[in-house]
Design a protein around this motif. Structure first.
Motif, PDB file in Angstrom:
ATOM      1  N   SER A  31     -65.774 -25.234 -38.473  1.00  0.00           N
ATOM      2  CA  SER A  31     -65.572 -24.511 -37.216  1.00  0.00           C
ATOM      3  C   SER A  31     -66.664 -23.457 -37.062  1.00  0.00           C
ATOM      4  CB  SER A  31     -64.204 -23.827 -37.194  1.00  0.00           C
ATOM      5  OG  SER A  31     -63.165 -24.780 -37.265  1.00  0.00           O
ATOM      6  N   TYR A  32     -67.410 -23.548 -35.963  1.00  0.00           N
ATOM      7  CA  TYR A  32     -68.510 -22.607 -35.776  1.00  0.00           C
ATOM      8  C   TYR A  32     -68.840 -22.467 -34.306  1.00  0.00           C
ATOM      9  CZ  TYR A  32     -71.083 -26.969 -35.324  1.00  0.00           C
ATOM     10  OH  TYR A  32     -71.497 -28.225 -34.929  1.00  0.00           O
ATOM     11  N   CYS A  33     -69.592 -21.436 -34.014  1.00  0.00           N
ATOM     12  CA  CYS A  33     -70.184 -21.227 -32.698  1.00  0.00           C
ATOM     13  C   CYS A  33     -71.681 -21.046 -32.912  1.00  0.00           C
ATOM     14  CB  CYS A  33     -69.601 -19.979 -32.038  1.00  0.00           C
ATOM     15  SG  CYS A  33     -70.349 -19.552 -30.446  1.00  0.00           S
ATOM     16  N   MET A  34     -72.460 -21.772 -32.160  1.00  0.00           N
ATOM     17  CA  MET A  34     -73.908 -21.605 -32.209  1.00  0.00           C
ATOM     18  C   MET A  34     -74.413 -21.315 -30.800  1.00  0.00           C
ATOM     19  SD  MET A  34     -75.328 -24.370 -34.969  1.00  0.00           S
ATOM     20  CE  MET A  34     -76.874 -23.470 -35.137  1.00  0.00           C
ATOM     21  N   GLY A  35     -75.368 -20.434 -30.707  1.00  0.00           N
ATOM     22  CA  GLY A  35     -75.836 -20.045 -29.385  1.00  0.00           C
ATOM     23  C   GLY A  35     -77.316 -19.783 -29.321  1.00  0.00           C
ATOM     24  N   TRP A  36     -77.802 -19.755 -28.116  1.00  0.00           N
ATOM     25  CA  TRP A  36     -79.179 -19.363 -27.824  1.00  0.00           C
ATOM     26  C   TRP A  36     -79.147 -18.047 -27.047  1.00  0.00           C
ATOM     27  CZ3 TRP A  36     -83.342 -21.571 -29.891  1.00  0.00           C
ATOM     28  CH2 TRP A  36     -83.242 -22.875 -30.374  1.00  0.00           C
ATOM     29  N   PHE A  37     -79.943 -17.113 -27.505  1.00  0.00           N
ATOM     30  CA  PHE A  37     -80.084 -15.823 -26.846  1.00  0.00           C
ATOM     31  C   PHE A  37     -81.554 -15.624 -26.521  1.00  0.00           C
ATOM     32  CE2 PHE A  37     -75.919 -13.811 -27.568  1.00  0.00           C
ATOM     33  CZ  PHE A  37     -75.365 -14.724 -28.438  1.00  0.00           C
ATOM     34  N   ARG A  38     -81.832 -14.720 -25.608  1.00  0.00           N
ATOM     35  CA  ARG A  38     -83.223 -14.424 -25.293  1.00  0.00           C
ATOM     36  C   ARG A  38     -83.383 -12.942 -25.015  1.00  0.00           C
ATOM     37  NH1 ARG A  38     -83.765 -17.497 -19.390  1.00  0.00           N
ATOM     38  NH2 ARG A  38     -82.490 -16.003 -18.175  1.00  0.00           N
ATOM     39  N   GLN A  39     -84.590 -12.474 -25.255  1.00  0.00           N
ATOM     40  CA  GLN A  39     -84.896 -11.074 -24.987  1.00  0.00           C
ATOM     41  C   GLN A  39     -86.313 -10.965 -24.455  1.00  0.00           C
ATOM     42  OE1 GLN A  39     -84.271  -8.318 -28.240  1.00  0.00           O
ATOM     43  NE2 GLN A  39     -84.052  -6.625 -26.803  1.00  0.00           N
ATOM     44  N   ALA A  40     -86.417 -10.431 -23.254  1.00  0.00           N
ATOM     45  CA  ALA A  40     -87.714 -10.190 -22.636  1.00  0.00           C
ATOM     46  C   ALA A  40     -88.143  -8.752 -22.930  1.00  0.00           C
ATOM     47  CB  ALA A  40     -87.629 -10.426 -21.130  1.00  0.00           C
ATOM     48  N   PRO A  41     -89.424  -8.467 -22.908  1.00  0.00           N
ATOM     49  CA  PRO A  41     -89.898  -7.106 -23.171  1.00  0.00           C
ATOM     50  C   PRO A  41     -89.245  -6.095 -22.242  1.00  0.00           C
ATOM     51  CG  PRO A  41     -91.734  -8.628 -23.173  1.00  0.00           C
ATOM     52  CD  PRO A  41     -90.531  -9.402 -22.708  1.00  0.00           C
ATOM     53  N   PHE A 100     -66.867 -18.825 -36.059  1.00  0.00           N
ATOM     54  CA  PHE A 100     -65.733 -18.541 -35.197  1.00  0.00           C
ATOM     55  C   PHE A 100     -65.907 -19.395 -33.942  1.00  0.00           C
ATOM     56  CE2 PHE A 100     -68.643 -16.241 -32.626  1.00  0.00           C
ATOM     57  CZ  PHE A 100     -69.302 -15.293 -33.392  1.00  0.00           C
ATOM     58  N   PHE A 101     -64.828 -19.485 -33.151  1.00  0.00           N
ATOM     59  CA  PHE A 101     -64.953 -20.213 -31.896  1.00  0.00           C
ATOM     60  C   PHE A 101     -65.639 -19.326 -30.873  1.00  0.00           C
ATOM     61  CE2 PHE A 101     -63.022 -24.125 -32.770  1.00  0.00           C
ATOM     62  CZ  PHE A 101     -61.959 -23.915 -33.631  1.00  0.00           C
ATOM     63  N   CYS A 102     -66.489 -19.930 -30.070  1.00  0.00           N
ATOM     64  CA  CYS A 102     -67.262 -19.159 -29.101  1.00  0.00           C
ATOM     65  C   CYS A 102     -66.349 -18.384 -28.154  1.00  0.00           C
ATOM     66  CB  CYS A 102     -68.156 -20.085 -28.284  1.00  0.00           C
ATOM     67  SG  CYS A 102     -69.436 -20.920 -29.236  1.00  0.00           S
ATOM     68  N   SER A 103     -65.301 -19.027 -27.652  1.00  0.00           N
ATOM     69  CA  SER A 103     -64.377 -18.467 -26.651  1.00  0.00           C
ATOM     70  C   SER A 103     -65.164 -17.896 -25.490  1.00  0.00           C
ATOM     71  CB  SER A 103     -63.453 -17.429 -27.293  1.00  0.00           C
ATOM     72  OG  SER A 103     -64.155 -16.245 -27.594  1.00  0.00           O
ATOM     73  N   GLY A 104     -64.602 -16.930 -24.789  1.00  0.00           N
ATOM     74  CA  GLY A 104     -65.261 -16.381 -23.614  1.00  0.00           C
ATOM     75  C   GLY A 104     -66.091 -15.154 -23.903  1.00  0.00           C
TER      76      GLY A 104
END
Length: 124
Positions: A31-41, A100-104
Protein backbone atom coordinates in the motif's frame (compact mmCIF):
# COMPACT_ATOMS: atom_id res chain seq x y z
CA UNK A 1 14.76 2.61 2.81
CA UNK A 2 13.52 3.72 -0.58
CA UNK A 3 15.49 5.60 -3.21
CA UNK A 4 13.75 7.42 -6.04
CA UNK A 5 15.54 8.34 -9.26
CA UNK A 6 13.85 10.59 -11.82
CA UNK A 7 14.69 11.05 -15.47
CA UNK A 8 13.14 12.38 -18.65
CA UNK A 9 13.19 16.12 -18.13
CA UNK A 10 14.35 18.50 -20.83
CA UNK A 11 13.54 21.54 -22.90
CA UNK A 12 10.60 21.63 -25.29
CA UNK A 13 8.54 24.22 -27.08
CA UNK A 14 5.03 25.11 -26.05
CA UNK A 15 2.63 22.38 -27.17
CA UNK A 16 5.27 19.69 -26.96
CA UNK A 17 5.40 16.54 -24.85
CA UNK A 18 7.72 14.91 -22.35
CA UNK A 19 7.55 11.74 -20.30
CA UNK A 20 9.11 11.68 -16.86
CA UNK A 21 10.12 8.45 -15.20
CA UNK A 22 10.82 7.65 -11.56
CA UNK A 23 12.39 4.34 -10.59
CA UNK A 24 11.95 3.20 -7.00
CA UNK A 25 14.74 1.18 -5.42
CA UNK A 26 14.34 -0.66 -2.14
CA UNK A 27 11.43 -2.32 -0.40
CA UNK A 28 8.00 -1.18 -1.56
CA UNK A 29 5.04 -2.10 0.65
CA UNK A 30 1.84 -3.22 -0.98
CA UNK A 31 0.00 0.00 0.00
CA UNK A 32 1.55 3.27 -1.11
CA UNK A 33 1.01 6.68 -2.61
CA UNK A 34 3.37 8.01 -5.24
CA UNK A 35 3.21 11.49 -6.65
CA UNK A 36 4.77 14.09 -8.86
CA UNK A 37 5.40 17.56 -7.49
CA UNK A 38 6.94 20.60 -9.10
CA UNK A 39 8.54 23.81 -7.98
CA UNK A 40 9.24 26.84 -10.13
CA UNK A 41 11.72 29.54 -9.07
CA UNK A 42 10.16 31.84 -6.50
CA UNK A 43 7.06 29.68 -6.13
CA UNK A 44 5.90 27.12 -3.61
CA UNK A 45 6.07 23.45 -4.40
CA UNK A 46 2.79 22.12 -5.77
CA UNK A 47 1.35 18.68 -6.24
CA UNK A 48 0.85 17.75 -9.88
CA UNK A 49 -0.48 14.19 -9.84
CA UNK A 50 -0.63 11.16 -7.58
CA UNK A 51 -1.43 7.49 -7.84
CA UNK A 52 -2.32 4.90 -5.22
CA UNK A 53 -1.14 1.31 -5.14
CA UNK A 54 -4.66 0.38 -6.31
CA UNK A 55 -4.28 2.59 -9.38
CA UNK A 56 -6.49 5.48 -8.29
CA UNK A 57 -5.24 8.78 -9.68
CA UNK A 58 -5.60 12.43 -8.79
CA UNK A 59 -4.52 15.55 -10.64
CA UNK A 60 -4.08 19.24 -10.04
CA UNK A 61 -6.68 21.25 -11.95
CA UNK A 62 -3.94 22.98 -13.91
CA UNK A 63 -2.81 19.74 -15.57
CA UNK A 64 -6.05 17.77 -15.93
CA UNK A 65 -6.53 16.57 -19.46
CA UNK A 66 -2.89 17.21 -20.35
CA UNK A 67 -0.87 15.07 -17.93
CA UNK A 68 -1.25 11.36 -17.18
CA UNK A 69 0.30 9.55 -14.23
CA UNK A 70 0.86 5.81 -14.50
CA UNK A 71 2.95 3.05 -13.01
CA UNK A 72 4.62 -0.17 -14.06
CA UNK A 73 4.75 -2.32 -10.95
CA UNK A 74 6.96 -4.93 -12.59
CA UNK A 75 9.60 -2.25 -13.14
CA UNK A 76 8.93 -0.30 -9.92
CA UNK A 77 8.58 2.74 -12.14
CA UNK A 78 6.29 5.74 -12.00
CA UNK A 79 5.62 7.83 -15.10
CA UNK A 80 4.24 11.25 -15.88
CA UNK A 81 3.23 11.77 -19.48
CA UNK A 82 3.01 15.49 -20.14
CA UNK A 83 1.28 16.69 -23.30
CA UNK A 84 0.33 20.14 -24.55
CA UNK A 85 3.02 21.66 -22.39
CA UNK A 86 2.82 25.34 -21.54
CA UNK A 87 5.52 27.78 -20.41
CA UNK A 88 3.87 27.83 -16.97
CA UNK A 89 4.70 24.11 -16.65
CA UNK A 90 8.38 25.06 -16.41
CA UNK A 91 9.70 23.82 -13.08
CA UNK A 92 11.82 21.25 -11.32
CA UNK A 93 9.75 18.07 -11.10
CA UNK A 94 10.11 15.72 -8.16
CA UNK A 95 8.89 12.19 -7.55
CA UNK A 96 7.70 11.35 -4.03
CA UNK A 97 6.51 8.22 -2.27
CA UNK A 98 5.23 7.01 1.06
CA UNK A 99 3.28 4.13 2.49
CA UNK A 100 -0.19 5.58 2.92
CA UNK A 101 -3.20 6.04 0.69
CA UNK A 102 -3.15 9.26 -1.27
CA UNK A 103 -6.76 10.19 -0.32
CA UNK A 104 -7.74 13.80 -0.88
CA UNK A 105 -4.89 15.36 1.07
CA UNK A 106 -1.87 14.08 -0.82
CA UNK A 107 -0.91 17.56 -1.97
CA UNK A 108 -0.13 18.60 1.62
CA UNK A 109 0.85 15.21 3.02
CA UNK A 110 4.35 14.58 4.29
CA UNK A 111 6.09 12.20 1.93
CA UNK A 112 9.10 10.44 3.42
CA UNK A 113 10.89 9.70 0.17
CA UNK A 114 11.85 12.14 -2.59
CA UNK A 115 13.87 12.01 -5.75
CA UNK A 116 16.54 14.50 -6.72
CA UNK A 117 14.38 16.22 -9.31
CA UNK A 118 14.42 16.64 -13.06
CA UNK A 119 14.14 20.00 -14.82
CA UNK A 120 11.37 20.70 -17.32
CA UNK A 121 11.63 23.87 -19.38
CA UNK A 122 8.90 24.92 -21.81
CA UNK A 123 9.58 27.80 -24.16
CA UNK A 124 6.93 29.87 -25.91
Amino acid sequence: QVQLVESGGGSVQSGGSLRLSCVAYGYIYSSYCMGWFRQAPGKEREGVAAIDSDGSTSYADSVKGRFTISQDNAKNTLYLQMNSLKPEDTAMYYCAADFFFCSGSWRTAHFAYWGQGTQVTVSS
